[in-house]
Structure formats: structure tokens, C-alpha cells
Design a protein around this motif. Structure first.
Motif, PDB file in Angstrom:
ATOM      1  N   PHE A 196       0.660  -1.042   0.379  1.00 43.24           N
ATOM      2  CA  PHE A 196       0.153   0.179  -0.151  1.00 43.24           C
ATOM      3  C   PHE A 196       1.187   1.415  -0.200  1.00 43.24           C
ATOM      4  O   PHE A 196       0.254   2.155  -0.684  1.00 43.24           O
ATOM      5  CB  PHE A 196      -1.322   0.204   0.700  1.00 43.24           C
ATOM      6  CG  PHE A 196      -1.627   0.938   1.356  1.00 43.24           C
ATOM      7  CD1 PHE A 196      -2.677   1.176   0.347  1.00 43.24           C
ATOM      8  CD2 PHE A 196      -0.965   2.262   2.234  1.00 43.24           C
ATOM      9  CE1 PHE A 196      -3.435   2.898   0.274  1.00 43.24           C
ATOM     10  CE2 PHE A 196      -2.272   3.555   2.388  1.00 43.24           C
ATOM     11  CZ  PHE A 196      -3.206   3.509   1.455  1.00 43.24           C
ATOM     12  N   TYR A 197       1.656   1.264   1.388  1.00 35.73           N
ATOM     13  CA  TYR A 197       2.761   2.801   0.548  1.00 35.73           C
ATOM     14  C   TYR A 197       3.629   2.512   0.069  1.00 35.73           C
ATOM     15  O   TYR A 197       4.428   3.612  -0.210  1.00 35.73           O
ATOM     16  CB  TYR A 197       3.036   2.454   2.588  1.00 35.73           C
ATOM     17  CG  TYR A 197       2.559   2.801   3.491  1.00 35.73           C
ATOM     18  CD1 TYR A 197       1.680   4.284   3.470  1.00 35.73           C
ATOM     19  CD2 TYR A 197       1.920   2.157   4.271  1.00 35.73           C
ATOM     20  CE1 TYR A 197       0.964   3.888   4.664  1.00 35.73           C
ATOM     21  CE2 TYR A 197       1.535   1.478   5.308  1.00 35.73           C
ATOM     22  CZ  TYR A 197       0.541   3.430   5.626  1.00 35.73           C
ATOM     23  OH  TYR A 197      -0.365   3.356   6.771  1.00 35.73           O
ATOM     24  N   GLU A 198       4.082   1.438  -1.048  1.00 34.59           N
ATOM     25  CA  GLU A 198       4.880   1.159  -1.849  1.00 34.59           C
ATOM     26  C   GLU A 198       5.898   1.883  -1.716  1.00 34.59           C
ATOM     27  O   GLU A 198       7.483   2.442  -2.318  1.00 34.59           O
ATOM     28  CB  GLU A 198       4.525   2.311  -2.941  1.00 34.59           C
ATOM     29  CG  GLU A 198       3.151   2.397  -3.609  1.00 34.59           C
ATOM     30  CD  GLU A 198       2.861   3.193  -4.730  1.00 34.59           C
ATOM     31  OE1 GLU A 198       3.230   4.311  -4.794  1.00 34.59           O
ATOM     32  OE2 GLU A 198       1.067   3.443  -4.996  1.00 34.59           O
ATOM     33  N   ILE A 199       6.552   0.856  -0.685  1.00 37.31           N
ATOM     34  CA  ILE A 199       7.992   0.352  -0.091  1.00 37.31           C
ATOM     35  C   ILE A 199       8.241  -0.607  -0.378  1.00 37.31           C
ATOM     36  O   ILE A 199       8.314  -1.720  -0.475  1.00 37.31           O
ATOM     37  CB  ILE A 199       7.943   0.264   1.391  1.00 37.31           C
ATOM     38  CG1 ILE A 199       6.839   1.183   2.130  1.00 37.31           C
ATOM     39  CG2 ILE A 199       9.086   0.126   1.911  1.00 37.31           C
ATOM     40  CD1 ILE A 199       7.725   2.948   1.623  1.00 37.31           C
ATOM     41  N   GLN A 200       9.022  -0.121  -1.824  1.00 35.75           N
ATOM     42  CA  GLN A 200       9.575  -1.536  -3.162  1.00 35.75           C
ATOM     43  C   GLN A 200      10.816  -1.770  -2.272  1.00 35.75           C
ATOM     44  O   GLN A 200      10.084  -3.228  -2.519  1.00 35.75           O
ATOM     45  CB  GLN A 200       9.983  -1.178  -4.716  1.00 35.75           C
ATOM     46  CG  GLN A 200       8.051   0.122  -5.415  1.00 35.75           C
ATOM     47  CD  GLN A 200       7.287  -1.319  -5.349  1.00 35.75           C
ATOM     48  OE1 GLN A 200       7.469  -2.758  -5.031  1.00 35.75           O
ATOM     49  NE2 GLN A 200       5.802  -0.909  -5.176  1.00 35.75           N
ATOM     50  N   PRO A 201      11.670  -1.531  -2.057  1.00 32.19           N
ATOM     51  CA  PRO A 201      12.147  -2.358  -1.804  1.00 32.19           C
ATOM     52  C   PRO A 201      11.907  -3.023  -0.812  1.00 32.19           C
ATOM     53  O   PRO A 201      12.469  -4.594  -0.472  1.00 32.19           O
ATOM     54  CB  PRO A 201      13.534  -1.740  -0.539  1.00 32.19           C
ATOM     55  CG  PRO A 201      13.205  -0.104  -1.453  1.00 32.19           C
ATOM     56  CD  PRO A 201      12.221  -0.450  -1.599  1.00 32.19           C
TER      57      PRO A 201
END
Length: 253
Positions: free
Chosen positions: A112-117
Motif C-alpha cells: 500500500f505504501y509502495e515501499i518497494q525495497p
């Protein structure tokens, strides 16, 4: 008089050497603003630097945008998401710590928060790899899996009128040959108005027991109480379609 003038001149020269112009003095270190967050009713304290740590993330966008952020009655920044697992998101942003508990829940929040790593790191864990990669690829080999699962639930609910339990027959046909052998028993069940859902055939796909396990697990994940067992046909059909017919029994109260 001359001596005093010389002393004053030397003093002024020394002061000009040791003083630094205002515009050339080093700036004090920037201190990141401390903020309070209200995440679905749970309060967290962090800094703007932490929230903006990953360019491209939704958190960075939220707190760098010119749009006025939503705040609660106390003036805290408000995000309308479950707050239980946001601490794990902050721990990763602060120190790179990867959570070891509640992996599926943290994974959803990281998406949801797009914390891709963090999303990529969690996808390598057994819990997420098994569900998102292995099982998903497994079920993609079964034509119409999602549609058949939805049909099974609709039939079970339709049968649950003034009864404690309702049942749906599931016919699993791995090959075209099995589909041919199942045609007559299926016709017989339909003539008796038995609710039936068919899975298959497929060219390369899962074992029947694994498919049935997935069906049962996905039904229970939606909150239903269900059990799976073998469905015994009459003797004339039984030998031809061994392991193809099963019954899912739903308990409603």
C-alpha cells in the motif's frame, strides 16, 4: 599617542582575520521535523526525514505534496489504514530492519505504501513466496479456478435454506480422457438436481489432492466452515472415475 594608534590598528587587523562574514559561516545542521501520526487510531512518533526516506514511495508523496494532509482533532497527521503493522514499516525506514512476524500483513502494508525495497525482501520469505509465487503459478494451470470457486460458494449458499449443512459435489478431471469417463456420472447427478462444480481438464497441472486442498483453504479463508471428502457414486460408475468425485460440506450453524 602613536603607540596607542599602532596597538588599535593591529587589534583591528587581527579581528578581521578571525571573524567570518555572516554569509560565509557554515549553516547549522538541518534538524528533521518530529511529527505525530495517527494511523487508524494508533499513534506513532517519527520524523519527516524517515517518512521521506524513499523517493517514489506513497509516504514520500503524502508528506512532500503541496496538498494539505489530513489531520485528526489533535492536529496529528491521519492515515486511514490499519495501524497495527505500521511500526514494522517505520522500523524498516529507520534502520532497514526486515520484520520476522506477521509477514503477510506487513507485506500488504508495504504494498500500500509502495515501499518497494521492503516488498521485494518480503517476497523472498517462505510465507509470501509460497502464496504469491508458488501457489499462484500452481493455480494458473487450472482453467477457470476463481470462477469455479465462486460458483461453488453460490451453490452452497443456495442449498442452505432451513438446513444446518449444505453440500456441493466437485468433479475434478485432469485429462480429456477422464472428462469423457465422467460425462455419464455427471449427467446422472444433474438429472437428480445435485449441485455440481467441475474443475478441469488441464494439460499440465496439479495433483487432485493438491487442488482440493487449495479449494478448501480458499473457502475457509473467506470465513466458511467446510470439510471435504470423497463422494461415492453408484457401483456402475465408481470404477471408471476413481478419485474424480468429491463433496464439500458446509456447516452454517
Amino acid at each position: 599617542m602613536l603607540l596607542g594608534f599602532l596597538v588599535l590598528t593591529v587589534y583591528r587587523a587581527l579581528m578581521s582575520l578571525t571573524s567570518t562574514p555572516q554569509n560565509m559561516r557554515p549553516s547549522p545542521p538541518t534538524v528533521s521535523t518530529v511529527v505525530e501520526l495517527n494511523i487508524g487510531g494508533q499513534i506513532y512518533t517519527t520524523t519527516m526525514g524517515t517518512l521521506r526516506k524513499l523517493p517514489g514511495s506513497k509516504l514520500t508523496e503524502m508528506f512532500c505534496s503541496s496538498t494539505k494532509a489530513c489531520t485528526d482533532a489533535e492536529g496529528r497527521f491521519f492515515i486511514d489504514r490499519p495501524g497495527t503493522y505500521f511500526g514494522a514499516i517505520l522500523d524498516y525506514l529507520r534502520s532497514g530492519q526486515v520484520p520476522t512476524q506477521h509477514i503477510p500483513e506487513v507485506y500488504r502494508e508495504a504494498q500500500f505504501y509502495e515501499i518497494q525495497p521492503l516488498v521485494k525482501l518480503l517476497e523472498d520469505t517462505p510465507q509470501i513466496f509460497g502464496e504469491q509465487v508458488a501457489r499462484k503459478q500452481f493455480l494458473l494451470r487450472v482453467p477457470g479456478y476463481s470462477e469455479n470457486l465462486e460458483l461453488l460458494l453460490r451453490l452452497a449458499r443456495a442449498e442452505a435454506v432451513a438446513v444446518r449443512q449444505s453440500s456441493v459435489v466437485v468433479c475434478v478431471m485432469r485429462t480429456e480422457e477422464e472428462a469423457t469417463r465422467c460425462a455419464q456420472p455427471l449427467h446422472s447427478l444433474e438429472a437428480r438436481k445435485m449441485p455440481v462444480v467441475k474443475f478441469g481438464p488441464w494439460k499440465v497441472g496439479p495433483e487432485i489432492k493438491d487442488l482440493l486442498y487449495c479449494v478448501e483453504m480458499d473457502i475457509k479463508a473467506q470465513g466458511y466452515q467446510v470439510s471435504c471428502g470423497s463422494y461415492y457414486l453408484d457401483h456402475a460408475h465408481r470404477a471408471k472415475v476413481t478419485d474424480c468425485f468429491h463433496i464439500f460440506t458446509f456447516t452454517w450453524w
